[in-house]
Design a protein around this motif. Structure first.
Motif, PDB file in Angstrom:
ATOM      1  N   MET A   1      51.347  -8.188 -14.374  1.00 55.39           N
ATOM      2  CA  MET A   1      50.957  -6.886 -14.864  1.00 55.39           C
ATOM      3  C   MET A   1      51.516  -5.810 -13.932  1.00 55.39           C
ATOM      4  O   MET A   1      51.442  -5.935 -12.721  1.00 55.39           O
ATOM      5  CB  MET A   1      49.434  -6.787 -14.911  1.00 55.39           C
ATOM      6  CG  MET A   1      48.937  -5.497 -15.447  1.00 55.39           C
ATOM      7  SD  MET A   1      47.150  -5.587 -15.640  1.00 55.39           S
ATOM      8  CE  MET A   1      46.723  -3.937 -15.235  1.00 55.39           C
ATOM      9  N   GLU A   2      52.075  -4.770 -14.511  1.00 54.24           N
ATOM     10  CA  GLU A   2      52.657  -3.682 -13.739  1.00 54.24           C
ATOM     11  C   GLU A   2      51.797  -2.437 -13.900  1.00 54.24           C
ATOM     12  O   GLU A   2      51.409  -2.086 -15.014  1.00 54.24           O
ATOM     13  CB  GLU A   2      54.078  -3.421 -14.237  1.00 54.24           C
ATOM     14  CG  GLU A   2      54.870  -2.484 -13.381  1.00 54.24           C
ATOM     15  CD  GLU A   2      56.335  -2.453 -13.793  1.00 54.24           C
ATOM     16  OE1 GLU A   2      57.103  -3.313 -13.339  1.00 54.24           O
ATOM     17  OE2 GLU A   2      56.679  -1.555 -14.596  1.00 54.24           O
ATOM     18  N   THR A   3      51.497  -1.782 -12.791  1.00 49.20           N
ATOM     19  CA  THR A   3      50.684  -0.574 -12.786  1.00 49.20           C
ATOM     20  C   THR A   3      51.496   0.565 -12.193  1.00 49.20           C
ATOM     21  O   THR A   3      52.117   0.400 -11.142  1.00 49.20           O
ATOM     22  CB  THR A   3      49.395  -0.791 -11.966  1.00 49.20           C
ATOM     23  OG1 THR A   3      48.693  -1.921 -12.502  1.00 49.20           O
ATOM     24  CG2 THR A   3      48.500   0.426 -12.022  1.00 49.20           C
ATOM     25  N   ASN A   4      51.475   1.709 -12.861  1.00 46.39           N
ATOM     26  CA  ASN A   4      52.237   2.881 -12.441  1.00 46.39           C
ATOM     27  C   ASN A   4      51.297   3.995 -12.014  1.00 46.39           C
ATOM     28  O   ASN A   4      50.372   4.344 -12.754  1.00 46.39           O
ATOM     29  CB  ASN A   4      53.119   3.368 -13.590  1.00 46.39           C
ATOM     30  CG  ASN A   4      54.102   2.310 -14.037  1.00 46.39           C
ATOM     31  OD1 ASN A   4      54.776   1.701 -13.225  1.00 46.39           O
ATOM     32  ND2 ASN A   4      54.172   2.088 -15.336  1.00 46.39           N
ATOM     33  N   ILE A   5      51.574   4.573 -10.842  1.00 46.97           N
ATOM     34  CA  ILE A   5      50.716   5.610 -10.275  1.00 46.97           C
ATOM     35  C   ILE A   5      51.575   6.804  -9.877  1.00 46.97           C
ATOM     36  O   ILE A   5      52.637   6.636  -9.277  1.00 46.97           O
ATOM     37  CB  ILE A   5      49.971   5.092  -9.024  1.00 46.97           C
ATOM     38  CG1 ILE A   5      49.173   3.832  -9.361  1.00 46.97           C
ATOM     39  CG2 ILE A   5      49.049   6.158  -8.446  1.00 46.97           C
ATOM     40  CD1 ILE A   5      49.635   2.617  -8.644  1.00 46.97           C
ATOM     41  N   ILE A   6      51.090   8.009 -10.186  1.00 46.23           N
ATOM     42  CA  ILE A   6      51.717   9.240  -9.713  1.00 46.23           C
ATOM     43  C   ILE A   6      50.695   9.968  -8.843  1.00 46.23           C
ATOM     44  O   ILE A   6      49.541  10.139  -9.240  1.00 46.23           O
ATOM     45  CB  ILE A   6      52.162  10.150 -10.873  1.00 46.23           C
ATOM     46  CG1 ILE A   6      53.274   9.483 -11.675  1.00 46.23           C
ATOM     47  CG2 ILE A   6      52.624  11.513 -10.342  1.00 46.23           C
ATOM     48  CD1 ILE A   6      53.707  10.254 -12.903  1.00 46.23           C
ATOM     49  N   ALA A  67      52.582   6.941 -16.562  1.00 50.36           N
ATOM     50  CA  ALA A  67      51.712   6.443 -15.493  1.00 50.36           C
ATOM     51  C   ALA A  67      50.364   5.987 -16.040  1.00 50.36           C
ATOM     52  O   ALA A  67      49.827   6.566 -16.988  1.00 50.36           O
ATOM     53  CB  ALA A  67      51.505   7.524 -14.444  1.00 50.36           C
ATOM     54  N   ASP A  68      49.832   4.956 -15.405  1.00 53.30           N
ATOM     55  CA  ASP A  68      48.492   4.460 -15.733  1.00 53.30           C
ATOM     56  C   ASP A  68      47.417   5.243 -14.982  1.00 53.30           C
ATOM     57  O   ASP A  68      46.298   5.392 -15.456  1.00 53.30           O
ATOM     58  CB  ASP A  68      48.391   2.977 -15.358  1.00 53.30           C
ATOM     59  CG  ASP A  68      49.460   2.150 -16.030  1.00 53.30           C
ATOM     60  OD1 ASP A  68      49.465   2.116 -17.274  1.00 53.30           O
ATOM     61  OD2 ASP A  68      50.303   1.559 -15.326  1.00 53.30           O
ATOM     62  N   PHE A  69      47.784   5.710 -13.776  1.00 50.58           N
ATOM     63  CA  PHE A  69      46.869   6.475 -12.934  1.00 50.58           C
ATOM     64  C   PHE A  69      47.593   7.684 -12.369  1.00 50.58           C
ATOM     65  O   PHE A  69      48.771   7.594 -12.010  1.00 50.58           O
ATOM     66  CB  PHE A  69      46.357   5.627 -11.750  1.00 50.58           C
ATOM     67  CG  PHE A  69      45.558   4.434 -12.151  1.00 50.58           C
ATOM     68  CD1 PHE A  69      44.240   4.563 -12.564  1.00 50.58           C
ATOM     69  CD2 PHE A  69      46.121   3.170 -12.123  1.00 50.58           C
ATOM     70  CE1 PHE A  69      43.502   3.454 -12.943  1.00 50.58           C
ATOM     71  CE2 PHE A  69      45.396   2.052 -12.492  1.00 50.58           C
ATOM     72  CZ  PHE A  69      44.080   2.195 -12.906  1.00 50.58           C
ATOM     73  N   GLY A  70      46.876   8.785 -12.278  1.00 43.45           N
ATOM     74  CA  GLY A  70      47.402   9.978 -11.623  1.00 43.45           C
ATOM     75  C   GLY A  70      46.361  10.511 -10.665  1.00 43.45           C
ATOM     76  O   GLY A  70      45.176  10.556 -10.995  1.00 43.45           O
ATOM     77  N   VAL A  71      46.791  10.880  -9.473  1.00 42.51           N
ATOM     78  CA  VAL A  71      45.923  11.549  -8.507  1.00 42.51           C
ATOM     79  C   VAL A  71      46.577  12.904  -8.253  1.00 42.51           C
ATOM     80  O   VAL A  71      47.658  12.978  -7.675  1.00 42.51           O
ATOM     81  CB  VAL A  71      45.778  10.759  -7.190  1.00 42.51           C
ATOM     82  CG1 VAL A  71      44.877  11.511  -6.217  1.00 42.51           C
ATOM     83  CG2 VAL A  71      45.239   9.364  -7.459  1.00 42.51           C
ATOM     84  N   PHE A  72      45.917  13.954  -8.729  1.00 46.76           N
ATOM     85  CA  PHE A  72      46.486  15.293  -8.662  1.00 46.76           C
ATOM     86  C   PHE A  72      45.602  16.176  -7.802  1.00 46.76           C
ATOM     87  O   PHE A  72      44.404  16.309  -8.055  1.00 46.76           O
ATOM     88  CB  PHE A  72      46.649  15.869 -10.069  1.00 46.76           C
ATOM     89  CG  PHE A  72      47.500  15.003 -10.964  1.00 46.76           C
ATOM     90  CD1 PHE A  72      48.629  14.355 -10.472  1.00 46.76           C
ATOM     91  CD2 PHE A  72      47.168  14.816 -12.290  1.00 46.76           C
ATOM     92  CE1 PHE A  72      49.413  13.553 -11.287  1.00 46.76           C
ATOM     93  CE2 PHE A  72      47.950  14.027 -13.119  1.00 46.76           C
ATOM     94  CZ  PHE A  72      49.078  13.388 -12.617  1.00 46.76           C
ATOM     95  N   LEU A  73      46.229  16.779  -6.783  1.00 42.81           N
ATOM     96  CA  LEU A  73      45.471  17.529  -5.786  1.00 42.81           C
ATOM     97  C   LEU A  73      45.455  19.030  -6.032  1.00 42.81           C
ATOM     98  O   LEU A  73      44.781  19.756  -5.303  1.00 42.81           O
ATOM     99  CB  LEU A  73      46.011  17.211  -4.385  1.00 42.81           C
ATOM    100  CG  LEU A  73      45.940  15.736  -3.996  1.00 42.81           C
ATOM    101  CD1 LEU A  73      46.439  15.535  -2.569  1.00 42.81           C
ATOM    102  CD2 LEU A  73      44.535  15.171  -4.166  1.00 42.81           C
ATOM    103  N   SER A  89      45.168   6.622 -19.972  1.00 46.72           N
ATOM    104  CA  SER A  89      45.326   6.548 -18.524  1.00 46.72           C
ATOM    105  C   SER A  89      44.193   7.318 -17.846  1.00 46.72           C
ATOM    106  O   SER A  89      43.405   7.992 -18.501  1.00 46.72           O
ATOM    107  CB  SER A  89      46.678   7.125 -18.116  1.00 46.72           C
ATOM    108  OG  SER A  89      46.780   8.473 -18.557  1.00 46.72           O
ATOM    109  N   LEU A  90      44.139   7.206 -16.525  1.00 45.78           N
ATOM    110  CA  LEU A  90      43.091   7.867 -15.743  1.00 45.78           C
ATOM    111  C   LEU A  90      43.707   8.881 -14.803  1.00 45.78           C
ATOM    112  O   LEU A  90      44.612   8.552 -14.032  1.00 45.78           O
ATOM    113  CB  LEU A  90      42.294   6.836 -14.933  1.00 45.78           C
ATOM    114  CG  LEU A  90      41.240   7.406 -13.980  1.00 45.78           C
ATOM    115  CD1 LEU A  90      40.132   8.108 -14.752  1.00 45.78           C
ATOM    116  CD2 LEU A  90      40.679   6.311 -13.089  1.00 45.78           C
TER     117      LEU A  90
END
Length: 176
Positions: A1-6, A67-73, A89-90
């Motif tokens: 399984m591949e997970t993509n994060i930004i 992306a599956d996940f994004g962390v935006f500041l 996505s989250l």
């Protein structure tokens, strides 16, 4: 399984360091990973982001289409990268700064006062608070791997920050 994060924010918020530690934690768990940084010419205040892929098998391309996940500041990160999020996505958003919500109804959004949590600590670091929160929220990697990677990368970059990094990680990991 591949997970993509930004992971995205302003230059100086530690976005690239977050991605580096995340990729290192994945390697410590025996996973395949890629990390691609992107930043403007400014030292601080410009835009910075990185993409991280984590997989159980070899990765054919480091490019992230969705992306599956994004962390935006910050708001600009949310505006710029919302369109690159996969359906369902989250997105974890730093609601200490972000004043808007995603426009798309097909993404999940968790607003978290990551900046307030970092400021409440004596010398707390926003990127590492965010990293701790991400690890606990997603369960993508084990806490032990994340802490091991944080220690490994911190000692290579600046050993004096190790205690601040661990304290910041724990605060984010335990943030409700």
């Amino acid at each position: 399984m591949e997970t993509n994060i930004i992971i995205a924010g302003y230059g100086g918020q530690g976005v690239l360091f977050f991605g580096t530690v995340l990729a290192q934690a994945a390697m410590m768990e025996g996973k395949y990973t890629t990390w691609i940084p992107s930043y403007g010419a400014e030292m601080r205040g410009g835009h910075a982001n990185c993409s991280v892929k984590i997989s159980d098998s070899e990765i054919a391309s480091p490019i992230i289409d969705y992306a599956d996940f994004g962390v935006f500041l910050n708001d600009k990160a949310l505006e710029k990268f919302e369109k690159t999020m996969a359906p369902n996505s989250l997105i974890i958003g730093n609601s200490s700064i972000i004043t808007q919500k995603p426009r798309r109804p097909d993404v999940n959004f968790i607003p978290v006062k990551l900046g307030d949590c970092a400021q409440a600590l004596d010398g707390g670091l926003l990127n590492i608070v965010s990293f701790g929160y991400f690890i606990n929220c997603t369960k993508l990697l084990k806490k032990e791997s994340a802490l091991g990677a944080l220690q490994f990368v911190s000692q290579k970059k600046n050993p004096a920050f190790l205690k601040r990094n661990i304290d910041s990680f724990e605060a984010g990991y335990n943030l409700q």
